[in-house]
Write an enzyme that holds these catalytic residues in place. Structure first.
Site, PDB file in Angstrom:
ATOM      1  CB  THR A 149      38.360  38.434  39.110  1.00 41.33           C
ATOM      2  OG1 THR A 149      37.632  39.277  40.007  1.00 41.33           O
ATOM      3  CG2 THR A 149      39.533  37.790  39.846  1.00 41.33           C
ATOM      4  CB  VAL A 206      31.979  39.443  37.940  1.00 38.74           C
ATOM      5  CG1 VAL A 206      30.838  40.203  38.605  1.00 38.74           C
ATOM      6  CG2 VAL A 206      31.428  38.350  37.037  1.00 38.74           C
ATOM      7  CB  CYS A 207      35.868  41.980  40.604  1.00 38.25           C
ATOM      8  SG  CYS A 207      35.349  40.529  41.539  1.00 38.25           S
ATOM      9  CB  SER A 208      38.048  43.920  36.370  1.00 37.76           C
ATOM     10  OG  SER A 208      39.048  43.679  37.327  1.00 37.76           O
ATOM     11  CB  VAL A 224      35.720  48.096  40.776  1.00 39.08           C
ATOM     12  CG1 VAL A 224      36.519  49.386  40.813  1.00 39.08           C
ATOM     13  CG2 VAL A 224      36.081  47.228  41.981  1.00 39.08           C
TER      14      VAL A 224
END
Length: 168
Positions: free
Chosen positions: A58, A60-62, A66
């Site tokens: 997703t 923001v996550c990618s 992370v």
């Protein structure tokens, strides 16, 4: 339960789903076999950063969450952290593929699955859709030393690597 706080004991029965990294299964299209990862037992005598997010692959996550942990991993290790783990609602196959997509090898960061957001719900930190919320927890030999949940899904402040590093 409404979250975890510094000074709390990490729950004693936390189990995630996980596919260990292996060289022979290093390609993103290779599937390993999910196993139960008994976090409470595995982390009982370790210093751990567990950061959680709503979903693999997703925005923001990618793009931010992370990658910053990957970038800051050497600094995190210098602070005595034994285990860094990312947790999401996705199944173990997706989490394994996401680790490979981020070129994380040798379990430098564990990509763990929180099936049905069981753990996140148990601490009251699932999002409105029942998925894993965005948060970070530092556990030192079974005791929580830092725990914070982001106030909104796309908010990234209290669980980002730089902020957590400052709490160590």
């Amino acid at each position: 339960m409404s979250g975890l706080n510094a000074g709390d004991a990490f729950p004693s029965d936390v189990v995630f789903s996980y596919i260990p990294w292996s060289e022979d299964k290093g390609e993103i299209t290779s599937c390993g076999i999910p196993i139960n990862y008994h976090a409470s037992k595995e982390w009982a005598d370790k210093k751990v950063i567990l950061f959680a997010l709503p979903g693999a692959f997703t925005p923001v996550c990618s793009a931010n969450h992370v990658p910053e942990y990957i970038e800051k991993l050497p600094e995190i290790r210098k602070k005595g952290v034994d285990v860094v783990a990312v947790l999401a609602y996705n199944d173990a196959f997706v989490m394994s593929a996401w680790g490979k997509a981020n070129q994380v090898t040798n379990d430098d960061i564990l990509f763990l699955s929180d099936p049905q957001a069981k753990f996140s719900k148990s601490i009251g930190w699932a999002d409105d859709e029942g998925r894993t919320g965005r948060y970070a927890i530092v556990i030192d030999h079974g005791k929580v030393t830092y725990a914070a949940r982001e106030p909104a899904m796309n908010h990234l402040e209290f669980s980002r690597a730089e902020h957590v590093l400052n709490q160590l």
